[in-house]
Design an enzyme around this catalytic site. Structure first.
Site, PDB file in Angstrom:
ATOM      1  N   ASN A  10       0.814  -4.808   4.949  1.00 28.76           N
ATOM      2  CA  ASN A  10       1.962  -5.365   5.476  1.00 28.76           C
ATOM      3  C   ASN A  10       2.294  -4.645   6.957  1.00 28.76           C
ATOM      4  OD1 ASN A  10       2.707  -2.949   3.867  1.00 28.76           O
ATOM      5  ND2 ASN A  10       5.036  -3.834   4.553  1.00 28.76           N
ATOM      6  N   LYS A 127     -16.776  -4.921  -7.103  1.00 28.05           N
ATOM      7  CA  LYS A 127     -15.715  -5.052  -6.235  1.00 28.05           C
ATOM      8  C   LYS A 127     -15.934  -6.528  -5.597  1.00 28.05           C
ATOM      9  CE  LYS A 127     -12.319  -4.033  -3.200  1.00 28.05           C
ATOM     10  NZ  LYS A 127     -10.724  -3.966  -3.556  1.00 28.05           N
ATOM     11  N   LYS A 210      -8.756   2.678   0.227  1.00 26.20           N
ATOM     12  CA  LYS A 210      -8.089   3.507   1.087  1.00 26.20           C
ATOM     13  C   LYS A 210      -6.892   4.403   0.333  1.00 26.20           C
ATOM     14  CE  LYS A 210      -3.589   1.568   2.188  1.00 26.20           C
ATOM     15  NZ  LYS A 210      -3.124   1.231   0.896  1.00 26.20           N
ATOM     16  N   LYS A 272      -2.460   2.992  -5.984  1.00 23.68           N
ATOM     17  CA  LYS A 272      -1.573   3.933  -5.218  1.00 23.68           C
ATOM     18  C   LYS A 272      -0.808   5.019  -6.354  1.00 23.68           C
ATOM     19  CE  LYS A 272      -0.302  -0.169  -2.513  1.00 23.68           C
ATOM     20  NZ  LYS A 272      -1.560   0.053  -1.807  1.00 23.68           N
TER      21      LYS A 272
HETATM   22  P1  ADP Z   1      -0.991  -2.653   0.398  1.00 18.85           P
HETATM   23  O1  ADP Z   1      -1.587  -3.930   1.106  1.00 18.85           O
HETATM   24  O2  ADP Z   1       0.102  -2.096   1.084  1.00 18.85           O
HETATM   25  O3  ADP Z   1      -2.108  -1.597   0.115  1.00 18.85           O
HETATM   26  P2  ADP Z   1      -1.103  -3.949  -2.038  1.00 18.85           P
HETATM   27  O4  ADP Z   1      -0.795  -5.266  -1.828  1.00 18.85           O
HETATM   28  O5  ADP Z   1      -2.560  -3.683  -2.656  1.00 18.85           O
HETATM   29  O6  ADP Z   1      -0.383  -2.869  -0.963  1.00 18.85           O
HETATM   30  O7  ADP Z   1      -0.206  -3.346  -3.459  1.00 18.85           O
HETATM   31  C1  ADP Z   1       1.355  -3.608  -3.412  1.00 18.85           C
HETATM   32  C2  ADP Z   1       1.569  -4.675  -4.229  1.00 18.85           C
HETATM   33  O8  ADP Z   1       1.441  -4.478  -5.622  1.00 18.85           O
HETATM   34  C3  ADP Z   1       3.304  -5.114  -4.397  1.00 18.85           C
HETATM   35  O9  ADP Z   1       3.591  -6.121  -3.113  1.00 18.85           O
HETATM   36  C4  ADP Z   1       3.217  -5.737  -5.459  1.00 18.85           C
HETATM   37  O10 ADP Z   1       3.288  -7.273  -5.734  1.00 18.85           O
HETATM   38  C5  ADP Z   1       2.090  -4.962  -6.466  1.00 18.85           C
HETATM   39  N1  ADP Z   1       2.317  -4.611  -7.695  1.00 18.85           N
HETATM   40  C6  ADP Z   1       1.665  -4.653  -8.849  1.00 18.85           C
HETATM   41  N2  ADP Z   1       2.123  -3.875  -9.829  1.00 18.85           N
HETATM   42  C7  ADP Z   1       3.463  -3.538  -9.213  1.00 18.85           C
HETATM   43  C8  ADP Z   1       4.240  -2.791 -10.010  1.00 18.85           C
HETATM   44  N3  ADP Z   1       4.168  -2.073 -11.159  1.00 18.85           N
HETATM   45  N4  ADP Z   1       5.324  -2.002  -9.106  1.00 18.85           N
HETATM   46  C9  ADP Z   1       5.173  -2.358  -7.812  1.00 18.85           C
HETATM   47  N5  ADP Z   1       4.315  -3.312  -7.197  1.00 18.85           N
HETATM   48  C10 ADP Z   1       3.237  -3.735  -7.999  1.00 18.85           C
HETATM   49 MG    MG Z   2      -1.075  -6.032   0.125  1.00 15.71          MG
END
Ligand code: ADP
Ligand code: MG
Length: 310
Positions: A10, A127, A210, A272
């Site tokens: 984002n 992957k 990442k 994460k």
């Molecule tokens: P980024 O692109 O920032 O690396 P991702 O899109 O891969 O992030 O991961 C963030 C997303 O993870 C959130 O937008 C949400 O939709 C999803 N998500 C899945 N499980 C959870 C959870 N338990 N708590 C919060 N977010 C979650």
């Molecule tokens: Mg994302």
């Protein structure tokens, strides 16, 4: 404090995921604001970032042009996205610092991440990357040495290794630039996947997570804080249900126990949580998951998911 921040999708694409040049510039300009705020507060910042949509676009071009222009390997795609996202971050941060009236400069490093040549991912890649192709489209790329699996009802999807990051190979350059006063951008897209073969470093076809690379980078730089900046305010238990509640300040032991209950999706929140927990386990620092706009408050311990060793 030395703070490593990993920017998610984002921070680099429009809210709907679009990745036109102007979408990327606008998102990065917005991300630059809270980052410059941390620097204004006296913190030393190191940035890393994802590159999923950007690599996805390069793969799309490779696929469409495969009959005319030889497709380039994934390590090349990674290097290209580090350069273009790095350049965009440099421009945006220069502008954000200038707007605050100081002359801090940002520099982006093309940087490699060491992985094990015998990582199990290389023998059986899992992957999935890129879009679904027809059998004919996939055939051309398979002839170029790429691996695909058939997804019933959807077509053919490329699969690659997603090896564990072992070392940030260009860390010494990052340290030197930090010492010279630069805000450093490095290890974008998890870093360019590299193995040591017969004493030489060579790029390989793989994608490194990442968030896991960010944890390694923060550990190797002896950072005080690792922030995984994403589009939610923190990790949520019972995500998507009426019982949903965000994890606040927790110990590494508590986080390991929660993670074992499968609250966090494999391809998104899971890595994460793993990244911030690893960082906190291996250092005396704090691992944070939060949204970009809350970074400052999270670093002060008021919001976000915050993990410390215990
Ligand atoms: P980024 O692109 O920032 O690396 P991702 O899109 O891969 O992030 O991961 C963030 C997303 O993870 C959130 O937008 C949400 O939709 C999803 N998500 C899945 N499980 C959870 C959870 N338990 N708590 C919060 N977010 C979650
Ligand atoms: Mg994302």
């Amino acid at each position: 404090m030395r703070i490593v921040i990993a920017l998610g999708g984002n921070a680099m694409t429009a809210p709907d995921g679009r990745a036109r040049v102007e979408d990327q510039q606008a998102a990065i300009a917005q991300a630059a604001e809270p980052i410059s705020g941390l620097v204004a507060d006296g913190h030393e910042v190191v940035l890393t970032h994802g590159n999923g949509p950007q690599v996805g676009n390069l793969l799309f071009k490779n696929e469409l042009a495969a009959n005319v222009v030889p497709p380039v390997p994934l390590d090349w795609c990674g290097a290209q996205t580090q350069a273009t996202l790095g350049m965009t971050l440099m421009n945006a941060l220069d502008a954000a610092f200038a707007a605050r009236g100081f002359a801090k400069r940002t520099i982006a490093l093309v940087s490699r991440t060491l992985v094990d040549a015998d990582d199990p991912g290389f023998a059986s890649p899992t992957k999935p990357i890129g879009r679904h192709l027809t059998e004919d489209e996939a055939k051309v790329l398979i002839e170029h040495g790429q691996q695909f699996t058939e997804v019933p009802g959807k077509g053919w999807r490329r699969v690659v290794a997603s090896p564990e990051p072992r070392a940030c190979l260009d860390l010494a350059a990052a340290e030197a630039l930090l010492a010279a006063g630069f805000l450093v951008v490095c290890c974008g897209g998890g870093g360019i996947p590299t193995v040591r073969r017969d004493g030489e470093l060579v790029g390989v076809e793989a994608v490194i997570d990442k968030d896991l690379t960010a944890a390694l980078l923060a550990e190797e730089l002896a950072a005080d804080v690792l922030v995984i900046a994403t589009d939610v305010d923190g990790a949520v238990l019972d995500w998507g249900t009426p019982d949903a509640r965000q994890v606040g300040g927790v110990s590494t032991t508590e986080m390991r126990a929660i993670a074992a209950e499968q609250h966090f999706a494999t391809g998104s929140m899971g890595p994460k949580v793993e990244a911030v927990t690893r960082f906190a386990e291996r250092t005396s620092g704090t691992g944070i998951i939060t949204s970009l706009s809350l970074i400052g408050e999270a670093v002060e311990g008021r919001v976000g998911t915050r993990v410390t060793a215990a």
